[in-house]
Design a protein around this motif. Structure first.
Motif, PDB file in Angstrom:
ATOM      1  N   PRO A  31      42.929  53.518  57.023  1.00  0.00           N
ATOM      2  CA  PRO A  31      41.828  52.716  56.273  1.00  0.00           C
ATOM      3  C   PRO A  31      42.155  51.561  56.285  1.00  0.00           C
ATOM      4  O   PRO A  31      43.259  50.884  56.540  1.00  0.00           O
ATOM      5  CB  PRO A  31      42.199  53.322  54.856  1.00  0.00           C
ATOM      6  N   THR A  32      40.817  50.735  56.394  1.00  0.00           N
ATOM      7  CA  THR A  32      41.041  49.293  56.157  1.00  0.00           C
ATOM      8  C   THR A  32      40.585  48.359  54.836  1.00  0.00           C
ATOM      9  O   THR A  32      40.921  47.561  54.390  1.00  0.00           O
ATOM     10  CB  THR A  32      39.969  48.636  57.419  1.00  0.00           C
ATOM     11  N   GLU A  33      39.942  49.569  54.101  1.00  0.00           N
ATOM     12  CA  GLU A  33      39.516  48.992  52.744  1.00  0.00           C
ATOM     13  C   GLU A  33      39.669  50.314  51.805  1.00  0.00           C
ATOM     14  O   GLU A  33      39.478  51.504  52.312  1.00  0.00           O
ATOM     15  CB  GLU A  33      37.932  48.640  52.571  1.00  0.00           C
ATOM     16  N   HIS A  34      39.963  50.126  50.706  1.00  0.00           N
ATOM     17  CA  HIS A  34      40.114  51.175  49.616  1.00  0.00           C
ATOM     18  C   HIS A  34      39.420  50.756  48.305  1.00  0.00           C
ATOM     19  O   HIS A  34      39.548  50.025  47.935  1.00  0.00           O
ATOM     20  CB  HIS A  34      41.407  51.611  49.387  1.00  0.00           C
ATOM     21  N   TYR A  35      38.625  51.789  47.955  1.00  0.00           N
ATOM     22  CA  TYR A  35      37.734  51.732  46.660  1.00  0.00           C
ATOM     23  C   TYR A  35      38.414  52.594  45.327  1.00  0.00           C
ATOM     24  O   TYR A  35      38.656  53.679  45.587  1.00  0.00           O
ATOM     25  CB  TYR A  35      36.406  51.940  47.039  1.00  0.00           C
ATOM     26  N   THR A  36      38.140  51.961  44.271  1.00  0.00           N
ATOM     27  CA  THR A  36      38.695  52.619  42.990  1.00  0.00           C
ATOM     28  C   THR A  36      37.933  52.002  42.009  1.00  0.00           C
ATOM     29  O   THR A  36      37.413  51.018  41.933  1.00  0.00           O
ATOM     30  CB  THR A  36      40.143  52.890  42.937  1.00  0.00           C
ATOM     31  N   ALA A  77      29.454  51.583  46.656  1.00  0.00           N
ATOM     32  CA  ALA A  77      28.656  52.663  47.522  1.00  0.00           C
ATOM     33  C   ALA A  77      30.114  53.863  47.796  1.00  0.00           C
ATOM     34  O   ALA A  77      29.817  54.942  47.742  1.00  0.00           O
ATOM     35  CB  ALA A  77      28.400  52.265  48.880  1.00  0.00           C
ATOM     36  N   GLY A  78      31.354  53.094  47.810  1.00  0.00           N
ATOM     37  CA  GLY A  78      32.292  54.044  48.283  1.00  0.00           C
ATOM     38  C   GLY A  78      32.863  54.957  46.925  1.00  0.00           C
ATOM     39  O   GLY A  78      33.103  56.075  47.107  1.00  0.00           O
ATOM     40  N   LEU A  79      32.576  54.359  45.689  1.00  0.00           N
ATOM     41  CA  LEU A  79      32.961  54.821  44.499  1.00  0.00           C
ATOM     42  C   LEU A  79      31.621  56.128  44.347  1.00  0.00           C
ATOM     43  O   LEU A  79      31.844  57.165  43.956  1.00  0.00           O
ATOM     44  CB  LEU A  79      32.878  54.190  43.223  1.00  0.00           C
ATOM     45  N   ASN A  80      30.574  55.886  44.855  1.00  0.00           N
ATOM     46  CA  ASN A  80      29.455  56.785  44.620  1.00  0.00           C
ATOM     47  C   ASN A  80      29.377  58.082  45.584  1.00  0.00           C
ATOM     48  O   ASN A  80      29.335  59.282  45.220  1.00  0.00           O
ATOM     49  CB  ASN A  80      28.114  56.022  44.990  1.00  0.00           C
ATOM     50  N   ARG A  89      30.592  43.485  46.985  1.00  0.00           N
ATOM     51  CA  ARG A  89      30.428  44.734  45.658  1.00  0.00           C
ATOM     52  C   ARG A  89      29.741  45.981  45.995  1.00  0.00           C
ATOM     53  O   ARG A  89      29.689  46.815  45.476  1.00  0.00           O
ATOM     54  CB  ARG A  89      29.578  43.557  44.810  1.00  0.00           C
ATOM     55  N   ARG A  90      28.647  45.776  46.776  1.00  0.00           N
ATOM     56  CA  ARG A  90      27.734  46.945  47.358  1.00  0.00           C
ATOM     57  C   ARG A  90      28.645  48.036  48.023  1.00  0.00           C
ATOM     58  O   ARG A  90      28.422  49.267  47.805  1.00  0.00           O
ATOM     59  CB  ARG A  90      26.661  46.626  48.233  1.00  0.00           C
ATOM     60  N   ARG A  91      29.648  47.270  48.727  1.00  0.00           N
ATOM     61  CA  ARG A  91      30.529  48.363  49.531  1.00  0.00           C
ATOM     62  C   ARG A  91      31.473  49.231  48.259  1.00  0.00           C
ATOM     63  O   ARG A  91      31.445  50.433  48.720  1.00  0.00           O
ATOM     64  CB  ARG A  91      31.329  47.709  50.626  1.00  0.00           C
ATOM     65  N   CYS A 118      39.624  47.101  47.348  1.00  0.00           N
ATOM     66  CA  CYS A 118      38.557  46.683  46.546  1.00  0.00           C
ATOM     67  C   CYS A 118      38.181  47.556  45.484  1.00  0.00           C
ATOM     68  O   CYS A 118      37.332  48.433  45.557  1.00  0.00           O
ATOM     69  CB  CYS A 118      37.432  46.860  47.624  1.00  0.00           C
ATOM     70  N   PRO A 119      38.858  47.342  44.297  1.00  0.00           N
ATOM     71  CA  PRO A 119      38.719  48.142  43.096  1.00  0.00           C
ATOM     72  C   PRO A 119      37.338  47.480  42.583  1.00  0.00           C
ATOM     73  O   PRO A 119      36.881  46.178  42.442  1.00  0.00           O
ATOM     74  CB  PRO A 119      39.744  47.940  42.124  1.00  0.00           C
ATOM     75  N   ARG A 120      36.706  48.282  41.778  1.00  0.00           N
ATOM     76  CA  ARG A 120      35.411  48.127  40.936  1.00  0.00           C
ATOM     77  C   ARG A 120      35.987  47.695  39.577  1.00  0.00           C
ATOM     78  O   ARG A 120      36.333  48.639  38.650  1.00  0.00           O
ATOM     79  CB  ARG A 120      34.207  48.931  40.998  1.00  0.00           C
ATOM     80  N   VAL A 121      36.113  46.309  39.328  1.00  0.00           N
ATOM     81  CA  VAL A 121      36.858  45.996  37.867  1.00  0.00           C
ATOM     82  C   VAL A 121      35.765  45.930  36.643  1.00  0.00           C
ATOM     83  O   VAL A 121      34.844  45.247  36.931  1.00  0.00           O
ATOM     84  CB  VAL A 121      37.633  44.753  38.168  1.00  0.00           C
ATOM     85  N   LYS A 122      36.202  46.548  35.575  1.00  0.00           N
ATOM     86  CA  LYS A 122      35.321  46.732  34.542  1.00  0.00           C
ATOM     87  C   LYS A 122      35.506  45.386  33.774  1.00  0.00           C
ATOM     88  O   LYS A 122      36.532  44.597  33.781  1.00  0.00           O
ATOM     89  CB  LYS A 122      35.530  47.691  33.652  1.00  0.00           C
TER      90      LYS A 122
END
Length: 229
Positions: free
Chosen positions: A56-61, A187-190, A182-184, A83-87
């Motif tokens: 993996p090169t990027e990781h989403y959470t 998309a990863g979380l979706n 932000r879109r990536r 690359c977490p999506r931070v609330k």
């Protein structure tokens, strides 16, 4: 199994299954964890312990999956862009190096200064931690639990927090500046949510309840489709 009012009734107990899903829609690591713990340390174990050829090169959470410590460890050990999506990202404090002056609209978000002296003082111990995780001598979950058990009085934990604030600040600044990032992340979380939706639609055995006691009998349980959405 533990009690958790969010997922179970007050008298019920259960477990949580934490799954890592690749961009090919395939899960590559699954962990059984208790329901009341923060998920962040388990991310590192999944990325370190999976026995696949994925790199993996990027990781989403989501917000539950990030801490300053995880930022630093994933960046140093795994060479992964975390690359977490931070609330409520606008409420997160940003940090600057000593002596740097910040001007402009983001100046109010910089709430602190990186304690470089603390990092230098414990650098050798930090390198030992990085090496232990890389060589799989210990798990990230065990390490984070031990360090955070006396976090207020543990200078090594404080040093990890300080060094983790650097990639965290860089990530948030990149999110402000780069809509594609932000879109990536979304998309990863979706993709993960779609995987969970499919899993909920497919039931094992008796509508999701497995009554068999033996492992062999559980393994041959019939897969039945769930109700129509």
């Amino acid at each position: 199994a533990t009690f958790h009012p969010k997922y179970f009734a007050s008298a019920g107990r259960g477990i949580a299954v934490y799954t890592h899903v690749a961009d090919t829609w395939m899960p590559f690591y699954t962990q059984v964890i208790t329901c009341h713990v923060r998920q962040a340390p388990y991310i590192l174990d999944g990325l370190l312990q999976h026995a696949t050829h994925l790199q993996p090169t990027e990781h989403y959470t989501d917000t539950q999956g990030f801490t300053e410590v995880v930022f630093r460890l994933s960046n140093v050990i795994l060479k992964i862009d975390f690359c977490p999506r931070v609330k409520a990202m606008h409420d997160q404090d940003l940090y600057r190096p000593p002596g740097m002056k910040i001007k402009g609209p983001l100046a109010a978000h910089f709430g602190g200064t990186i304690n470089t002296a603390l990092i230098e003082r414990h650098w050798d111990d930090l390198v030992r931690i990085f090496s232990s995780l890389q060589r799989k001598v210990t798990s990230a979950v065990l390490l984070c639990q031990r360090l955070s058990s006396h976090a207020k009085h543990n200078p090594l934990h404080k040093a990890l927090l300080e060094i983790g604030r650097i990639p965290k600040t860089i990530h948030i600044l990149k999110c402000y500046d780069d809509p594609e990032r932000r879109r990536r992340s979304s998309a990863g979380l979706n993709r993960i949510e779609c995987y969970h939706t499919l899993a909920r639609h497919l039931f094992y055995g008796r509508q999701g309840q497995n009554w068999e006691r033996e492992l062999e009998e559980q393994a041959v349980a019939v897969i039945e489709p769930g109700p129509e959405p």
